[in-house]
Design a protein around this motif. Structure first.
Motif, short mmCIF file in Angstrom:
data_model
loop_
_atom_site.label_atom_id
_atom_site.label_comp_id
_atom_site.label_asym_id
_atom_site.label_seq_id
_atom_site.Cartn_x
_atom_site.Cartn_y
_atom_site.Cartn_z
N ALA A 1 0.73 -1.56 -0.20
CA ALA A 1 -0.23 -0.02 -0.07
C ALA A 1 0.94 1.18 -0.19
N GLY B 1 0.28 4.56 3.83
CA GLY B 1 -0.29 3.78 2.31
C GLY B 1 -1.27 4.74 2.20
N SER B 2 -1.83 4.00 0.72
CA SER B 2 -2.95 4.41 -0.21
C SER B 2 -4.16 4.28 0.34
N ASP C 1 -11.16 2.34 0.99
CA ASP C 1 -12.25 3.12 0.09
C ASP C 1 -13.37 2.32 0.96
N SER D 1 -8.79 3.05 8.62
CA SER D 1 -8.46 3.58 7.24
C SER D 1 -8.61 4.97 6.82
N PRO E 1 -8.37 6.24 3.18
CA PRO E 1 -8.13 6.88 1.93
C PRO E 1 -7.41 7.99 1.71
N GLY E 2 -5.86 7.79 1.16
CA GLY E 2 -5.14 8.23 1.38
C GLY E 2 -3.88 9.18 2.28
N LYS E 3 -4.30 8.27 4.04
CA LYS E 3 -3.41 8.81 4.68
C LYS E 3 -2.49 7.24 5.64
#
Ligand SMILES: Nc1ncnc2c1ncn2[C@@H]1O[C@H](COP(=O)(O)OP(=O)(O)OP(=O)(O)O)[C@@H](O)[C@H]1O
Ligand SMILES: [Mg+2]
Length: 342
Positions: free
Chosen positions: A83, A126-127, A130, A173, A175-177
């Protein structure tokens, strides 16, 4: 390398166990932190150095299968590394936690009883995941990776392992963080018993063995192991030639060890031919995995079974068992009976 190979052997066993849905696990009281530390060392050498690894590992004992715990961590960290690509921070923490009724109250996903747990968390920058993907991440074969990159089994295997350990998993999670996976295992507060295992040296022998394996490297390795144990070995990579060798001097051998899957003449066919020539000959079949052969089946046929991959200890024990068996000498075909059959 040896450790990694043995883990790989365990991994395959694990996958087979899951797909056959039999539970094969050995839970013992262990200090999980030592497994985690060992796994992280292994990971450090395989991850790009631009990924920073942080760890905060407290000693925590649980009733667990060491190989499976190792696998959980490896799968989580591999996902985290994927990720992040080649930059980011991977953080692994292990600490004891006590969950009370009220801790668990708001957490619908926790099917846990209040009590003593240890929590393993793996966080990455990582990514992220979603919401739509999140719904499916634990499904077997679900992957967002391109063909050949991921099998989608990682989290499914983890899920199975955690369930069998009566634990739980949570995921957070952004997303993006990044993503954080937390795994809870029931904790043991007593210390693991120091079990000293003194192993007997491998059993030796001096019998004459005809060894057949179509894989030259395996044939050579087994030959050298057996010679070190004192046996006189004739190695063959071609089963048809091996049969000719046996036919020309059947009394030169005490035991035939043969691979199961071979071109032209399979191990089972070779065993039958060899038995026809000398009904009392001892035979051992080696195999990786086959639905068709089971230990009971082998017993019925009067041949020994050795599962691959084997080491010196496994082969030496299997040989003594096959050679020293009193009643194992009959091959259940027709009325041919060896001298040891009663
Ligand atoms: N730390 C993570 N960050 C972002 N996405 C993740 C993370 N862990 C898992 N995922 C997502 O969950 C999916 C399923 O993960 P899983 O480990 O089961 O399979 P995989 O990694 O795709 O393949 P395999 O583990 O079999 O090589 C991944 O494809 C990915 O989309
Ligand atoms: Mg994975």
């Amino acid at each position: 390398v040896l450790k990694a190979s043995l883990r790989a052997k365990e991994l395959i066993r694990q996958i087979l166990a899951i797909s056959r849905s039999t539970e094969e696990q050995q839970r013992i009281p262990i200090d999980i932190s030592s497994i985690i530390k060992e796994a992280l060392k292994l990971l450090r050498s395989s991850l790009p150095s631009s990924i920073e690894m942080r760890q905060k590992i407290r000693k925590s004992v649980a009733l667990a299968d060491p190989t499976q715990i190792h696998q959980v961590l490896m799968n989580l960290c591999t996902n985290a590394a994927h990720a992040m690509g080649d930059k980011g921070i991977l953080e692994v923490r292990l600490s004891p936690v006590d969950l009370s009724e009220s801790d668990l109250a708001g957490q619908a996903i926790f099917n846990l009883k209040p009590g003593a747990y240890l929590r393993l968390t793996v966080s990455d920058t990582g990514s992220g995941i979603d919401a739509k993907t999140m719904e499916r991440i634990f499904d077997p074969y679900f992957t967002t990776k391109e063909v050949g990159k991921g099998s989608g089994l990682g989290l499914a295997v983890i899920n199975g392992i955690v369930k069998r350990h009566e634990g739980a998993i949570t995921v957070q999670s952004v997303p993006g963080k990044g993503t954080t996976f937390s795994i809870y295992f029931p904790r043991l507060d007593s210390r693991p018993e120091a079990t000293m295992q003194v192993e007997d040296p491998p059993q030796r022998g001096s019998e004459r063995i005809l060894l057949v394996d179509d894989e030259p490297a395996l044939m050579e390795m087994a030959t050298s192991i057996l010679e070190r144990l004192g046996y006189k070995v004739t190695g063959q990579t071609d089963s048809v030639t091996a049969l000719e060798v046996f036919r020309s001097s059947p009394d030169e051998f005490d035991l035939v060890i043969t691979d199961y899957t071979m071109p032209n003449l399979t191990g089972m066919d070779l065993a039958k031919e060899v038995r026809r020539i000398r009904p009392d000959i001892r035979i051992m079949l080696c195999t990786g995995f086959s639905e068709k052969i089971t230990p009971d089946h082998m017993k019925e046929l009067g041949v020994g079974l050795l599962m691959k991959p084997y080491g010196m200890r496994e082969i030496s024990e299997a040989i003594r068992k096959t050679l020293d068996a009193r009643k194992g000498g009959c091959f259940g075909e027709g009325n041919q009976k060896g001298p040891d059959c009663r």
